[in-house]
Design a protein around this motif. Sequence first.
Motif, PDB file in Angstrom:
ATOM      1  N   ALA A 151       9.571  20.840 -11.818  1.00  7.01           N
ATOM      2  CA  ALA A 151      10.158  20.314 -13.059  1.00  7.01           C
ATOM      3  C   ALA A 151       8.986  20.040 -13.994  1.00  7.01           C
ATOM      4  O   ALA A 151       7.964  19.494 -13.569  1.00  7.01           O
ATOM      5  N   ARG A 152       9.106  20.483 -15.248  1.00  5.39           N
ATOM      6  CA  ARG A 152       8.049  20.194 -16.234  1.00  5.39           C
ATOM      7  C   ARG A 152       8.496  19.018 -17.072  1.00  5.39           C
ATOM      8  O   ARG A 152       9.619  19.008 -17.567  1.00  5.39           O
ATOM      9  N   LYS A 153       7.645  18.021 -17.218  1.00  7.04           N
ATOM     10  CA  LYS A 153       8.067  16.852 -17.986  1.00  7.04           C
ATOM     11  C   LYS A 153       6.953  16.318 -18.872  1.00  7.04           C
ATOM     12  O   LYS A 153       5.880  15.968 -18.392  1.00  7.04           O
ATOM     13  N   HIS A 154       7.226  16.296 -20.178  1.00 12.45           N
ATOM     14  CA  HIS A 154       6.309  15.631 -21.105  1.00 12.45           C
ATOM     15  C   HIS A 154       6.714  14.163 -21.120  1.00 12.45           C
ATOM     16  O   HIS A 154       7.782  13.828 -21.640  1.00 12.45           O
ATOM     17  N   PHE A 155       5.910  13.293 -20.532  1.00 10.66           N
ATOM     18  CA  PHE A 155       6.251  11.871 -20.562  1.00 10.66           C
ATOM     19  C   PHE A 155       6.127  11.361 -21.996  1.00 10.66           C
ATOM     20  O   PHE A 155       5.254  11.781 -22.744  1.00 10.66           O
ATOM     21  N   THR A 156       6.992  10.416 -22.348  1.00 14.82           N
ATOM     22  CA  THR A 156       6.960   9.832 -23.691  1.00 14.82           C
ATOM     23  C   THR A 156       5.718   8.945 -23.836  1.00 14.82           C
ATOM     24  O   THR A 156       5.393   8.186 -22.913  1.00 14.82           O
ATOM     25  N   SER A 157       5.056   9.046 -24.970  1.00 15.14           N
ATOM     26  CA  SER A 157       3.835   8.245 -25.201  1.00 15.14           C
ATOM     27  C   SER A 157       4.116   6.749 -25.131  1.00 15.14           C
ATOM     28  O   SER A 157       5.196   6.302 -25.534  1.00 15.14           O
ATOM     29  N   TRP A 158       3.123   5.999 -24.667  1.00 15.22           N
ATOM     30  CA  TRP A 158       3.151   4.534 -24.630  1.00 15.22           C
ATOM     31  C   TRP A 158       4.419   3.968 -23.981  1.00 15.22           C
ATOM     32  O   TRP A 158       5.064   3.068 -24.506  1.00 15.22           O
ATOM     33  N   SER A 159       4.774   4.535 -22.832  1.00 13.11           N
ATOM     34  CA  SER A 159       5.994   4.087 -22.152  1.00 13.11           C
ATOM     35  C   SER A 159       5.712   2.942 -21.183  1.00 13.11           C
ATOM     36  O   SER A 159       4.615   2.831 -20.635  1.00 13.11           O
ATOM     37  N   TYR A 175      10.761   2.799 -18.176  1.00 13.14           N
ATOM     38  CA  TYR A 175      10.866   4.241 -18.463  1.00 13.14           C
ATOM     39  C   TYR A 175      10.533   5.034 -17.194  1.00 13.14           C
ATOM     40  O   TYR A 175      11.227   5.982 -16.835  1.00 13.14           O
ATOM     41  N   TYR A 176       9.470   4.632 -16.509  1.00 13.41           N
ATOM     42  CA  TYR A 176       9.048   5.376 -15.314  1.00 13.41           C
ATOM     43  C   TYR A 176       9.986   5.146 -14.126  1.00 13.41           C
ATOM     44  O   TYR A 176      10.074   5.970 -13.229  1.00 13.41           O
ATOM     45  N   GLU A 177      10.718   4.037 -14.175  1.00 13.45           N
ATOM     46  CA  GLU A 177      11.764   3.797 -13.167  1.00 13.45           C
ATOM     47  C   GLU A 177      12.816   4.916 -13.294  1.00 13.45           C
ATOM     48  O   GLU A 177      13.253   5.497 -12.303  1.00 13.45           O
ATOM     49  N   ASP A 178      13.176   5.273 -14.541  1.00 13.11           N
ATOM     50  CA  ASP A 178      14.153   6.343 -14.784  1.00 13.11           C
ATOM     51  C   ASP A 178      13.574   7.720 -14.439  1.00 13.11           C
ATOM     52  O   ASP A 178      14.292   8.608 -13.991  1.00 13.11           O
ATOM     53  N   VAL A 179      12.262   7.882 -14.674  1.00 11.89           N
ATOM     54  CA  VAL A 179      11.598   9.164 -14.423  1.00 11.89           C
ATOM     55  C   VAL A 179      11.700   9.566 -12.946  1.00 11.89           C
ATOM     56  O   VAL A 179      11.726  10.745 -12.607  1.00 11.89           O
ATOM     57  N   LYS A 180      11.807   8.568 -12.074  1.00  6.24           N
ATOM     58  CA  LYS A 180      11.900   8.842 -10.626  1.00  6.24           C
ATOM     59  C   LYS A 180      13.005   9.846 -10.298  1.00  6.24           C
ATOM     60  O   LYS A 180      12.928  10.575  -9.317  1.00  6.24           O
ATOM     61  N   GLU A 181      14.047   9.833 -11.129  1.00 10.29           N
ATOM     62  CA  GLU A 181      15.199  10.735 -10.906  1.00 10.29           C
ATOM     63  C   GLU A 181      14.782  12.209 -10.853  1.00 10.29           C
ATOM     64  O   GLU A 181      15.453  13.020 -10.219  1.00 10.29           O
ATOM     65  N   LEU A 182      13.707  12.555 -11.539  1.00  8.98           N
ATOM     66  CA  LEU A 182      13.264  13.961 -11.584  1.00  8.98           C
ATOM     67  C   LEU A 182      13.020  14.531 -10.195  1.00  8.98           C
ATOM     68  O   LEU A 182      13.171  15.727  -9.965  1.00  8.98           O
ATOM     69  N   TRP A 183      12.603  13.659  -9.284  1.00  9.53           N
ATOM     70  CA  TRP A 183      12.277  14.145  -7.934  1.00  9.53           C
ATOM     71  C   TRP A 183      13.513  14.352  -7.059  1.00  9.53           C
ATOM     72  O   TRP A 183      13.410  14.785  -5.934  1.00  9.53           O
ATOM     73  N   LYS A 184      14.694  14.021  -7.606  1.00 11.65           N
ATOM     74  CA  LYS A 184      15.917  14.245  -6.808  1.00 11.65           C
ATOM     75  C   LYS A 184      16.157  15.730  -6.588  1.00 11.65           C
ATOM     76  O   LYS A 184      16.631  16.150  -5.541  1.00 11.65           O
ATOM     77  N   ASP A 185      15.838  16.537  -7.622  1.00 13.21           N
ATOM     78  CA  ASP A 185      16.107  17.979  -7.526  1.00 13.21           C
ATOM     79  C   ASP A 185      14.860  18.813  -7.310  1.00 13.21           C
ATOM     80  O   ASP A 185      14.947  20.013  -7.090  1.00 13.21           O
ATOM     81  N   HIS A 186      13.695  18.214  -7.460  1.00 14.72           N
ATOM     82  CA  HIS A 186      12.448  18.970  -7.301  1.00 14.72           C
ATOM     83  C   HIS A 186      11.463  18.201  -6.428  1.00 14.72           C
ATOM     84  O   HIS A 186      11.399  16.981  -6.509  1.00 14.72           O
ATOM     85  N   SER A 191       0.839  -1.200   0.000  1.00 13.14           N
ATOM     86  CA  SER A 191       0.000   0.000   0.000  1.00 13.14           C
ATOM     87  C   SER A 191       0.875   1.252   0.000  1.00 13.14           C
ATOM     88  O   SER A 191       2.018   1.228   0.457  1.00 13.14           O
ATOM     89  N   PRO A 192       0.371   2.358  -0.508  1.00 12.21           N
ATOM     90  CA  PRO A 192       1.212   3.539  -0.736  1.00 12.21           C
ATOM     91  C   PRO A 192       1.560   4.236   0.573  1.00 12.21           C
ATOM     92  O   PRO A 192       0.767   4.235   1.509  1.00 12.21           O
ATOM     93  N   ILE A 193       2.743   4.810   0.595  1.00  5.28           N
ATOM     94  CA  ILE A 193       3.050   5.638   1.751  1.00  5.28           C
ATOM     95  C   ILE A 193       2.870   7.071   1.293  1.00  5.28           C
ATOM     96  O   ILE A 193       3.004   7.364   0.115  1.00  5.28           O
ATOM     97  N   GLU A 194       2.556   7.949   2.240  1.00  3.71           N
ATOM     98  CA  GLU A 194       2.360   9.342   1.849  1.00  3.71           C
ATOM     99  C   GLU A 194       3.703   9.872   1.390  1.00  3.71           C
ATOM    100  O   GLU A 194       4.636  10.007   2.169  1.00  3.71           O
ATOM    101  N   SER A 195       3.808  10.117   0.100  1.00  3.71           N
ATOM    102  CA  SER A 195       5.103  10.461  -0.465  1.00  3.71           C
ATOM    103  C   SER A 195       5.297  11.976  -0.472  1.00  3.71           C
ATOM    104  O   SER A 195       4.347  12.730  -0.634  1.00  3.71           O
ATOM    105  N   ASP A 196       6.542  12.404  -0.298  1.00  2.70           N
ATOM    106  CA  ASP A 196       6.798  13.856  -0.372  1.00  2.70           C
ATOM    107  C   ASP A 196       7.177  14.252  -1.799  1.00  2.70           C
ATOM    108  O   ASP A 196       7.598  15.368  -2.062  1.00  2.70           O
ATOM    109  N   ARG A 197       7.047  13.314  -2.739  1.00  3.88           N
ATOM    110  CA  ARG A 197       7.204  13.666  -4.162  1.00  3.88           C
ATOM    111  C   ARG A 197       5.793  13.941  -4.667  1.00  3.88           C
ATOM    112  O   ARG A 197       4.928  13.074  -4.546  1.00  3.88           O
TER     113      ARG A 197
END
Length: 412
Positions: free
Chosen positions: A94-102, A106-117, A7-13
Amino acid sequence: TTFDLLSPIESDRYMTVRSNGGLNQMRTGICDMIAVARLVNATLVIPQLDKRSFWQDTSTFKDIFNEPGFIKALEGDVHIVSDLPESLQSAPRARKHFTSWSGASYYEDVKELWKDHKVVHVPKSDSRLANNGLPIDIQRLRCRCLYQALRFSDPIEDLGKKLVERLKSRGKFIALHLRYEKDMLAFTGCTYGLSESEADELRIMREKTSHWKLKDINSTEQRSGGNCPLTPHEVGMFLRAMGYTKSTWIYIAAGEIYGGDKYISKLRSYFPNLVSKEVLATKEELEKFKNHASQVAALDYIISVESDVFIPSHSGNMARAVEGHRRFLGHRKTLTPDRRGLVELFGLLEKGELTEGPKLSSLVTKMHKYRQGAPRKRYASLPGSKGRTRLRTEESFYENPFPECICLTGKH
C-alpha cells in the motif's frame, strides 16, 4: 488515548520509506518515521535516501550513517531491519502519503492500512509528525533517534573529529553556516549586491527548476522582509559589530559560495582567519567524499555542533537541526542574526546616516541580546494562522526540543 509503549515486538507489519530532501531534512524525517513505526507498531525497513533532490547524491544509508549502530541503539523502541524478508520482496504494497504534521490519533487510524497489506510504502518522510501535543515518550524517542542513534558512518565521524581537533588547536572558533550558494540565492530570489548577469543566471535557474513554485520574486521586498541570507560582506559587518576581533577563527560550513572569492574576500577583509574544509583537510582526506554532497554536509554538521559559537546566515534545515542539537547538549551558544533588523541598519549605513563603529555596535548587540540560544520554550504558530498554516508556522520540534528532551539541571 493511552499508548502502550512497552518494548517492541517483532511485528509482521512492515513499513518501507523513501526519505526526501537534503541531509538534515532526511535525518529529521528518518527520526519521525522511527516515531511513526512505534505509534503504529510496525517493523521499519532501513529507509532509502533521496538521490533525486538538488544534491544528486548517490549515497546509501550505510554510506552516511552507522547502520548497525542505529538498529542496535533503537532495539528497545522499534524493530528495524536492513531489508524486507525474502517472502515479502514482491508482495503488493500500500502506498501512503502521510499527512504533514499529524498527531497520534491520525496514526491510530493509519494502522488500518496493514489490514489488507503486509507492507506499507511511505514515499515522503519530511514533516509528517506534529511538533507539539504528542505523548512525551514519542517526543523523547525522536530525540534519542536524532541525537544518539542516528550517528554518521565511521569515515565521516573520524574525519569530522579530526577537523574539529585541528580547529580547536587554534583556539575558540565560530562555525558560520554561510548560505550563500547558488541554489539558495536562486530559490529565494535574492540578488542584492550581484551583477546583472548573475541576477539573470539565478532567475533562469529558478524558472527551470520545476518543483520551485515561486517564480516571480521581488528581491528588494525579500531582503527588507528578512528573507534573504546575509551576504558575506554583511556577515563581516555583523560579526565585527558583535565585538568579534580580527583574530577570530571562522570555519565556513557551506557548499560552494556563489561568485567565489569575489564575495568571500569582503568577509576575509574583516576576518583573515577564515577557513573551509578544503583548507583544513588534505586532498586525500576529502577524496572519498567528493561528489557526495550529503557526506560533505555531514562533516559541516559535526563541526557546527562542536564549535564554540554557531552562526547561521539564513534559517534552513541545517541551521534548525544544528541549533536543536546544540540546545540538547546544554544550550551551546547559537547566534541567530535578526536579518530584518540588520538590513534596516545596513540601509542606514548605505545612506551615510550611520557609520561602522561604537553606535552600530551597540545597536546590533542590543538587537541580539535574546538571540543566542538560551533556554526557552518553542515558539507557537504565527498569530492569526489557521489549519495547516498554523502547524507549518510553529517552531520545529527539532529546532528546540525543550522541555521534552532537556532538563535544565543538565541531565538528559
